[in-house]
Design a protein around this motif. Structure first.
Motif, PDB file in Angstrom:
ATOM      1  N   TRP A  22      88.593  -9.648  66.681  1.00  0.00           N
ATOM      2  CA  TRP A  22      88.061 -10.891  66.114  1.00  0.00           C
ATOM      3  C   TRP A  22      88.173 -12.035  67.119  1.00  0.00           C
ATOM      4  O   TRP A  22      87.267 -12.854  67.243  1.00  0.00           O
ATOM      5  N   GLU A  26      85.017 -14.114  69.006  1.00  0.00           N
ATOM      6  CA  GLU A  26      84.929 -15.579  68.989  1.00  0.00           C
ATOM      7  C   GLU A  26      84.858 -16.137  70.404  1.00  0.00           C
ATOM      8  O   GLU A  26      84.043 -17.013  70.696  1.00  0.00           O
ATOM      9  N   ASP A 172      92.541  -9.377  55.361  1.00  0.00           N
ATOM     10  CA  ASP A 172      91.476 -10.088  54.671  1.00  0.00           C
ATOM     11  C   ASP A 172      90.832 -11.157  55.556  1.00  0.00           C
ATOM     12  O   ASP A 172      91.192 -11.332  56.714  1.00  0.00           O
ATOM     13  N   SER A 173      89.886 -11.863  54.962  1.00  0.00           N
ATOM     14  CA  SER A 173      89.131 -12.873  55.711  1.00  0.00           C
ATOM     15  C   SER A 173      90.016 -14.018  56.186  1.00  0.00           C
ATOM     16  O   SER A 173      89.714 -14.657  57.195  1.00  0.00           O
ATOM     17  N   SER A 174      91.129 -14.271  55.520  1.00  0.00           N
ATOM     18  CA  SER A 174      92.013 -15.355  55.972  1.00  0.00           C
ATOM     19  C   SER A 174      92.659 -14.999  57.319  1.00  0.00           C
ATOM     20  O   SER A 174      92.844 -15.863  58.174  1.00  0.00           O
ATOM     21  N   LYS A 176      91.251 -12.985  59.535  1.00  0.00           N
ATOM     22  CA  LYS A 176      90.143 -13.082  60.491  1.00  0.00           C
ATOM     23  C   LYS A 176      89.939 -14.534  60.915  1.00  0.00           C
ATOM     24  O   LYS A 176      89.758 -14.823  62.099  1.00  0.00           O
ATOM     25  N   GLU A 177      89.995 -15.445  59.968  1.00  0.00           N
ATOM     26  CA  GLU A 177      89.827 -16.867  60.298  1.00  0.00           C
ATOM     27  C   GLU A 177      90.982 -17.389  61.149  1.00  0.00           C
ATOM     28  O   GLU A 177      90.774 -18.203  62.044  1.00  0.00           O
ATOM     29  N   LYS A 178      92.208 -16.916  60.895  1.00  0.00           N
ATOM     30  CA  LYS A 178      93.355 -17.289  61.742  1.00  0.00           C
ATOM     31  C   LYS A 178      93.132 -16.832  63.175  1.00  0.00           C
ATOM     32  O   LYS A 178      93.408 -17.562  64.119  1.00  0.00           O
ATOM     33  N   LYS A 180      90.267 -16.186  64.696  1.00  0.00           N
ATOM     34  CA  LYS A 180      89.181 -16.951  65.320  1.00  0.00           C
ATOM     35  C   LYS A 180      89.641 -18.360  65.671  1.00  0.00           C
ATOM     36  O   LYS A 180      89.326 -18.878  66.749  1.00  0.00           O
ATOM     37  N   ALA A 181      90.399 -18.998  64.781  1.00  0.00           N
ATOM     38  CA  ALA A 181      90.917 -20.341  65.042  1.00  0.00           C
ATOM     39  C   ALA A 181      91.885 -20.317  66.235  1.00  0.00           C
ATOM     40  O   ALA A 181      91.874 -21.222  67.078  1.00  0.00           O
ATOM     41  N   ARG A 184      89.963 -20.172  69.471  1.00  0.00           N
ATOM     42  CA  ARG A 184      89.440 -21.497  69.852  1.00  0.00           C
ATOM     43  C   ARG A 184      90.554 -22.376  70.422  1.00  0.00           C
ATOM     44  O   ARG A 184      90.336 -23.128  71.372  1.00  0.00           O
TER      45      ARG A 184
END
Length: 188
Positions: A22, A26, A172-174, A176-178, A180-181, A184
């Motif tokens: 992931w 990104e 989960d998606s949380s 995945k978002e961690k 990706k963040a 960045r």
């Protein structure tokens, strides 16, 4: 930015690999050049502490004939190195630990006024996945990583712990978002 990910997991489809995939997606979407090296498929011996690498600091001076010098050269060429591993007994996996020990060849005269490093100014980040919590479990790994930037003369770009993990399909998606963040953040 040229990014090198050093994956210490033995499982190419495990929790750590999922998080790194992931992050790599990104970083690539942001226009960065990303290369991942799976260390468990490489021949990386432990550091001999012979000191031969300190005799000539114009490049990787390790005398061992294995895969580490090539990987260390990739580290020198990278602007950001991501160290990634599952948590193994309060530390990183064996292949990653062996490579970290071999980074002894990348610097000279630590704690001296003429301290030099072939990765000076490089951004370095740590990603660890684990089955348990951070507390009373993962802290030593992050403490050790935080100290690594001293001899490397590098910049700690960030640290991420994902736990408790069971299996990649349970992420989960949380998470995945961690990931990706975090990707960045470490290039900012």
């Amino acid at each position: 930015m040229k990014v090198l990910t050093l994956q210490g997991s033995a499982r190419k489809k495990g929790n750590t690999a999922r998080v790194i995939s992931w992050m790599d997606e990104e970083l690539t979407a942001m226009g960065h050049e990303v290369e991942s090296v799976y260390l468990s498929s490489k021949n990386i011996k432990g550091c001999l502490a012979c000191g031969k690498c300190k005799e000539n600091m114009e490049g990787v001076g390790c005398i061992q004939k294995d895969d580490a010098p090539e990987i260390l050269q990739k580290m020198i060429e990278a602007e950001l190195v991501v160290f990634a591993s599952p948590l193994y007994f309060w530390g990183v996996s064996g292949p990653l630990k062996c490579l970290i020990d071999r980074t002894f060849s990348l610097y000279n005269n630590y704690h001296q006024p003429d301290h030099i490093s072939l990765v000076k100014g490089q951004r370095q980040a740590l990603v660890v996945t684990g089955a348990g919590p951070y507390e009373n479990n993962a802290e030593p790994t992050f403490t050790a990583f935080g100290r690594l930037q001293g001899p490397h003369m590098a910049i700690n770009a960030g640290e991420l712990f994902i736990g408790p993990c069971t299996s990649p399909d349970q992420m989960d998606s949380s998470i995945k978002e961690k990931a990706k963040a975090f990707a960045r953040k470490i290039v900012a």
